[in-house]
Write a protein that holds these residues in place. Structure first.
Motif, PDB file in Angstrom:
ATOM      1  N   ILE A  73      43.946  43.533  35.595  1.00  0.00           N
ATOM      2  CA  ILE A  73      44.553  44.752  36.098  1.00  0.00           C
ATOM      3  C   ILE A  73      43.469  45.807  36.264  1.00  0.00           C
ATOM      4  CG2 ILE A  73      45.089  45.654  33.780  1.00  0.00           C
ATOM      5  CD1 ILE A  73      47.788  46.618  34.943  1.00  0.00           C
ATOM      6  N   ASN A  74      43.596  46.611  37.313  1.00  0.00           N
ATOM      7  CA  ASN A  74      42.607  47.666  37.491  1.00  0.00           C
ATOM      8  C   ASN A  74      42.969  48.865  36.625  1.00  0.00           C
ATOM      9  OD1 ASN A  74      44.755  48.743  39.097  1.00  0.00           O
ATOM     10  ND2 ASN A  74      43.224  50.009  40.141  1.00  0.00           N
ATOM     11  N   TRP A  75      42.182  49.912  36.689  1.00  0.00           N
ATOM     12  CA  TRP A  75      42.336  51.021  35.746  1.00  0.00           C
ATOM     13  C   TRP A  75      43.697  51.710  35.834  1.00  0.00           C
ATOM     14  CZ3 TRP A  75      43.329  56.162  36.759  1.00  0.00           C
ATOM     15  CH2 TRP A  75      43.317  56.522  38.115  1.00  0.00           C
ATOM     16  N   SER A  76      44.238  51.785  37.047  1.00  0.00           N
ATOM     17  CA  SER A  76      45.489  52.524  37.233  1.00  0.00           C
ATOM     18  C   SER A  76      46.729  51.642  37.090  1.00  0.00           C
ATOM     19  CB  SER A  76      45.507  53.155  38.613  1.00  0.00           C
ATOM     20  OG  SER A  76      45.590  52.150  39.620  1.00  0.00           O
ATOM     21  N   GLY A  77      46.525  50.329  37.153  1.00  0.00           N
ATOM     22  CA  GLY A  77      47.670  49.426  37.143  1.00  0.00           C
ATOM     23  C   GLY A  77      48.184  49.107  38.532  1.00  0.00           C
ATOM     24  N   GLY A  78      47.546  49.666  39.541  1.00  0.00           N
ATOM     25  CA  GLY A  78      47.996  49.452  40.900  1.00  0.00           C
ATOM     26  C   GLY A  78      47.623  48.108  41.477  1.00  0.00           C
ATOM     27  N   TRP A  79      46.653  47.462  40.846  1.00  0.00           N
ATOM     28  CA  TRP A  79      46.198  46.157  41.315  1.00  0.00           C
ATOM     29  C   TRP A  79      46.243  45.178  40.155  1.00  0.00           C
ATOM     30  CZ3 TRP A  79      44.931  45.545  46.447  1.00  0.00           C
ATOM     31  CH2 TRP A  79      44.766  46.714  47.183  1.00  0.00           C
ATOM     32  N   THR A  80      46.840  44.030  40.395  1.00  0.00           N
ATOM     33  CA  THR A  80      46.887  42.970  39.389  1.00  0.00           C
ATOM     34  C   THR A  80      46.593  41.633  40.049  1.00  0.00           C
ATOM     35  OG1 THR A  80      49.272  42.637  39.678  1.00  0.00           O
ATOM     36  CG2 THR A  80      48.576  44.182  37.951  1.00  0.00           C
ATOM     37  N   TYR A  81      46.199  40.676  39.241  1.00  0.00           N
ATOM     38  CA  TYR A  81      45.900  39.357  39.787  1.00  0.00           C
ATOM     39  C   TYR A  81      46.164  38.310  38.719  1.00  0.00           C
ATOM     40  CZ  TYR A  81      43.473  35.589  42.161  1.00  0.00           C
ATOM     41  OH  TYR A  81      43.180  34.405  42.781  1.00  0.00           O
ATOM     42  N   TYR A  82      46.689  37.150  39.175  1.00  0.00           N
ATOM     43  CA  TYR A  82      47.013  36.048  38.268  1.00  0.00           C
ATOM     44  C   TYR A  82      46.584  34.718  38.879  1.00  0.00           C
ATOM     45  CZ  TYR A  82      50.345  39.659  36.845  1.00  0.00           C
ATOM     46  OH  TYR A  82      50.925  40.841  36.462  1.00  0.00           O
ATOM     47  N   PRO A  83      46.201  33.786  38.058  1.00  0.00           N
ATOM     48  CA  PRO A  83      45.966  32.436  38.580  1.00  0.00           C
ATOM     49  C   PRO A  83      47.321  31.749  38.799  1.00  0.00           C
ATOM     50  CG  PRO A  83      45.660  32.445  36.222  1.00  0.00           C
ATOM     51  CD  PRO A  83      45.923  33.863  36.606  1.00  0.00           C
ATOM     52  N   ASP A  84      47.307  30.688  39.568  1.00  0.00           N
ATOM     53  CA  ASP A  84      48.558  29.990  39.881  1.00  0.00           C
ATOM     54  C   ASP A  84      49.257  29.460  38.629  1.00  0.00           C
ATOM     55  OD1 ASP A  84      47.375  28.533  43.012  1.00  0.00           O
ATOM     56  OD2 ASP A  84      48.239  30.496  42.550  1.00  0.00           O
ATOM     57  N   SER A  85      48.474  29.148  37.603  1.00  0.00           N
ATOM     58  CA  SER A  85      49.045  28.548  36.398  1.00  0.00           C
ATOM     59  C   SER A  85      50.032  29.462  35.683  1.00  0.00           C
ATOM     60  CB  SER A  85      47.931  28.137  35.435  1.00  0.00           C
ATOM     61  OG  SER A  85      47.126  29.255  35.096  1.00  0.00           O
ATOM     62  N   VAL A  86      49.931  30.778  35.881  1.00  0.00           N
ATOM     63  CA  VAL A  86      50.825  31.712  35.190  1.00  0.00           C
ATOM     64  C   VAL A  86      51.579  32.628  36.138  1.00  0.00           C
ATOM     65  CG1 VAL A  86      49.267  31.681  33.204  1.00  0.00           C
ATOM     66  CG2 VAL A  86      49.151  33.578  34.841  1.00  0.00           C
ATOM     67  N   LYS A  87      51.251  32.583  37.415  1.00  0.00           N
ATOM     68  CA  LYS A  87      51.884  33.475  38.385  1.00  0.00           C
ATOM     69  C   LYS A  87      53.392  33.278  38.383  1.00  0.00           C
ATOM     70  CE  LYS A  87      49.487  34.038  42.023  1.00  0.00           C
ATOM     71  NZ  LYS A  87      48.810  33.789  43.318  1.00  0.00           N
ATOM     72  N   GLY A  88      54.106  34.388  38.335  1.00  0.00           N
ATOM     73  CA  GLY A  88      55.555  34.344  38.289  1.00  0.00           C
ATOM     74  C   GLY A  88      56.121  34.276  36.887  1.00  0.00           C
ATOM     75  N   ARG A  89      55.280  33.956  35.915  1.00  0.00           N
ATOM     76  CA  ARG A  89      55.730  33.882  34.519  1.00  0.00           C
ATOM     77  C   ARG A  89      55.122  34.995  33.661  1.00  0.00           C
ATOM     78  NH1 ARG A  89      54.424  29.696  31.354  1.00  0.00           N
ATOM     79  NH2 ARG A  89      52.439  29.260  32.419  1.00  0.00           N
ATOM     80  N   PHE A  90      53.890  35.361  33.955  1.00  0.00           N
ATOM     81  CA  PHE A  90      53.188  36.386  33.178  1.00  0.00           C
ATOM     82  C   PHE A  90      53.094  37.674  33.993  1.00  0.00           C
ATOM     83  CE2 PHE A  90      50.393  33.458  30.296  1.00  0.00           C
ATOM     84  CZ  PHE A  90      51.525  32.751  29.932  1.00  0.00           C
ATOM     85  N   THR A  91      53.141  38.794  33.275  1.00  0.00           N
ATOM     86  CA  THR A  91      52.996  40.100  33.911  1.00  0.00           C
ATOM     87  C   THR A  91      52.075  40.971  33.065  1.00  0.00           C
ATOM     88  OG1 THR A  91      55.233  39.970  34.838  1.00  0.00           O
ATOM     89  CG2 THR A  91      54.171  42.136  34.800  1.00  0.00           C
ATOM     90  N   ILE A  92      51.037  41.466  33.692  1.00  0.00           N
ATOM     91  CA  ILE A  92      50.132  42.392  33.010  1.00  0.00           C
ATOM     92  C   ILE A  92      50.506  43.806  33.418  1.00  0.00           C
ATOM     93  CG2 ILE A  92      48.368  42.247  34.830  1.00  0.00           C
ATOM     94  CD1 ILE A  92      46.243  42.469  32.601  1.00  0.00           C
ATOM     95  N   SER A  93      50.452  44.712  32.460  1.00  0.00           N
ATOM     96  CA  SER A  93      50.764  46.106  32.732  1.00  0.00           C
ATOM     97  C   SER A  93      49.963  46.962  31.770  1.00  0.00           C
ATOM     98  CB  SER A  93      52.262  46.376  32.581  1.00  0.00           C
ATOM     99  OG  SER A  93      52.684  46.119  31.249  1.00  0.00           O
ATOM    100  N   ARG A  94      49.999  48.257  31.976  1.00  0.00           N
ATOM    101  CA  ARG A  94      49.240  49.138  31.101  1.00  0.00           C
ATOM    102  C   ARG A  94      49.928  50.481  30.970  1.00  0.00           C
ATOM    103  NH1 ARG A  94      43.523  49.095  33.310  1.00  0.00           N
ATOM    104  NH2 ARG A  94      43.167  50.669  31.690  1.00  0.00           N
ATOM    105  N   ASP A  95      49.687  51.109  29.827  1.00  0.00           N
ATOM    106  CA  ASP A  95      50.135  52.466  29.571  1.00  0.00           C
ATOM    107  C   ASP A  95      48.912  53.245  29.127  1.00  0.00           C
ATOM    108  OD1 ASP A  95      51.201  54.842  28.727  1.00  0.00           O
ATOM    109  OD2 ASP A  95      52.876  53.946  27.672  1.00  0.00           O
ATOM    110  N   ASN A  96      48.283  53.915  30.050  1.00  0.00           N
ATOM    111  CA  ASN A  96      47.043  54.623  29.730  1.00  0.00           C
ATOM    112  C   ASN A  96      47.270  55.789  28.780  1.00  0.00           C
ATOM    113  OD1 ASN A  96      45.476  52.868  31.233  1.00  0.00           O
ATOM    114  ND2 ASN A  96      45.505  54.163  33.068  1.00  0.00           N
TER     115      ASN A  96
END
Length: 125
Positions: free
Chosen positions: A50-73
């Motif tokens: 995840i980037n600094w603001s949370g506006g950009w995220t990326y996942y590999p296929d192995s977890v895409k759709g199951r895992f979610t990254i987020s942040r509370d700065n």
């Protein structure tokens, strides 16, 4: 410099969910953050970024759709929500940070400067 501490790991049955937290000692808002995992006898694997603001995220296929990254700065914390867990998700999960305030995220472990100690996630079948 920032210190990272993971929490939230544990034992869960297949199909269950966990939410991991990565708490930073200082302001995390200037850092891109990633989650990685390593199972016994295997190489470290990228899980989410995840980037600094949370506006950009990326996942590999192995977890895409199951895992979610987020942040509370405001709380200097990054989260990894893991749903529909599988036994193959069993590993030590670590968060990592790299100083960057742009729209960047990083998928390679060598691109990160700061690491936490990790938290164990065990998924039983």
């Amino acid at each position: 410099q920032v210190q990272l501490v993971e929490s939230g790991g544990g034992l869960v049955q297949a199909g269950g969910s966990l939410r991991l937290s990565c708490a930073a000692s200082g302001r995390i808002s200037s850092y891109a953050v990633g989650w990685f995992r390593q199972a016994p006898g295997k190489e470290r694997e990228f899980v989410a970024a995840i980037n600094w603001s949370g506006g950009w995220t990326y996942y590999p296929d192995s977890v895409k759709g199951r895992f979610t990254i987020s942040r509370d700065n405001t709380k200097n914390t990054v989260f990894l929500r893991m749903n529909s867990l599988k036994p193959e998700d069993t590993a030590v999960y670590s968060c990592a940070a790299r100083l960057n305030s742009g729209s960047y995220y990083y998928v390679n472990s060598y691109e990160y400067n700061y690491w936490g100690q990790g938290t164990q996630v065990t998924v039983s079948s």
